[in-house]
Every structure is written in C-alpha cells, then in structure tokens.
Design a protein around this motif. Structure first.
Motif, PDB file in Angstrom:
ATOM      1  N   ASP A 111       3.831 -14.131   2.829  1.00 35.80           N
ATOM      2  CA  ASP A 111       3.253 -12.799   3.500  1.00 35.80           C
ATOM      3  C   ASP A 111       2.743 -12.080   2.337  1.00 35.80           C
ATOM      4  O   ASP A 111       1.860 -11.417   2.478  1.00 35.80           O
ATOM      5  CB  ASP A 111       4.191 -12.192   4.535  1.00 35.80           C
ATOM      6  N   VAL A 112       3.630 -11.660   1.337  1.00 42.10           N
ATOM      7  CA  VAL A 112       3.354 -10.746   0.366  1.00 42.10           C
ATOM      8  C   VAL A 112       2.265 -11.436  -0.345  1.00 42.10           C
ATOM      9  O   VAL A 112       1.131 -10.533  -0.678  1.00 42.10           O
ATOM     10  CB  VAL A 112       4.573 -10.810  -0.649  1.00 42.10           C
ATOM     11  N   ARG A 113       1.965 -12.666  -0.652  1.00 41.64           N
ATOM     12  CA  ARG A 113       1.129 -13.191  -1.503  1.00 41.64           C
ATOM     13  C   ARG A 113      -0.449 -13.388  -0.596  1.00 41.64           C
ATOM     14  O   ARG A 113      -1.403 -13.150  -1.258  1.00 41.64           O
ATOM     15  CB  ARG A 113       1.273 -14.841  -1.801  1.00 41.64           C
ATOM     16  N   LYS A 114      -0.192 -13.075   0.702  1.00 37.11           N
ATOM     17  CA  LYS A 114      -1.442 -13.121   1.643  1.00 37.11           C
ATOM     18  C   LYS A 114      -1.931 -11.619   1.239  1.00 37.11           C
ATOM     19  O   LYS A 114      -3.186 -11.228   1.253  1.00 37.11           O
ATOM     20  CB  LYS A 114      -1.219 -13.244   3.125  1.00 37.11           C
ATOM     21  N   ARG A 115      -1.244 -10.554   1.037  1.00 39.35           N
ATOM     22  CA  ARG A 115      -1.625  -9.217   1.013  1.00 39.35           C
ATOM     23  C   ARG A 115      -2.076  -8.821  -0.413  1.00 39.35           C
ATOM     24  O   ARG A 115      -2.740  -8.239  -0.807  1.00 39.35           O
ATOM     25  CB  ARG A 115      -0.320  -8.388   1.277  1.00 39.35           C
ATOM     26  N   VAL A 155       9.735  -6.501  -1.701  1.00 36.77           N
ATOM     27  CA  VAL A 155       9.247  -7.238  -2.843  1.00 36.77           C
ATOM     28  C   VAL A 155       8.010  -6.299  -3.349  1.00 36.77           C
ATOM     29  O   VAL A 155       7.532  -6.175  -4.358  1.00 36.77           O
ATOM     30  CB  VAL A 155       8.921  -8.748  -2.378  1.00 36.77           C
ATOM     31  N   ILE A 156       7.300  -6.012  -2.423  1.00 40.34           N
ATOM     32  CA  ILE A 156       6.052  -5.166  -2.543  1.00 40.34           C
ATOM     33  C   ILE A 156       6.486  -3.703  -3.297  1.00 40.34           C
ATOM     34  O   ILE A 156       5.936  -3.423  -4.259  1.00 40.34           O
ATOM     35  CB  ILE A 156       5.311  -4.771  -1.097  1.00 40.34           C
TER      36      ILE A 156
END
Length: 91
Positions: free
Chosen positions: A74-78, A39-40
């Motif tokens: 996890d992606v939204r946290k980053r 996703v990233i």
C-alpha cells in the motif's frame, strides 16, 4: 546498534493470540493501515520488531506477516520506496 524509539514499530502477539502495536492492543484489521501510516510518517529509516509468545498460534504470526507485507504494498503504491536494501545502500 541502537535504534531510536521513534523509528521502531513494535508488534507483539500474546499467548492468547492478541496483537499489540507499540504496546497498544489492536485488531488484525488495524495492522495494515496503522503500519502503513507509521512507515509513511517515519520514512525509510525504520525498524519493525515482532515479539511473539512461544505458545502463540503460528497462523496468527503468518497472518500478521501478511498484513505487514500488504502495508508495504500500500505504501509503495502511494510513494515508491526502494524495493531492495541494496537500493538504500547505494543512495
């Protein structure tokens, strides 16, 4: 609508409840970090496809969904992503 192959994350569940990610065998523990990484890399314009054998166990499917949701958290946290599709459309 055509989806570019590079922007597709294809997940599968076999009749034996084994998982695949883009055609490669994976363990459930690998789903969250691998999906988050893809996703990233791909960015906001991606599509996740889940193909499940009709005889696969529902629990495997639900566990897979939970891991995908956790990957997005996890992606939204980053890196903050839009929370809703309407946010993407407004851009």
């Amino acid at each position: 609508m055509q989806v570019e192959r590079e922007k597709l994350i294809a997940l599968g569940i076999t009749a034996e409840n084994r998982l695949t990610l883009n055609g490669e065998p994976v363990d459930m523990a690998q789903i969250r970090p691998r999906v988050a990484s893809l996703v990233i890399q791909i960015g906001e314009e991606h599509l996740i496809s889940i193909e499940s054998d009709p005889t696969a166990d529902y629990n495997t499917y639900f566990e897979l969904q939970n891991e995908i949701a956790a990957a997005y958290r996890d992606v939204r946290k980053r890196r903050p992503l839009p929370q809703r599709i309407a946010d993407v459309v407004k851009q």
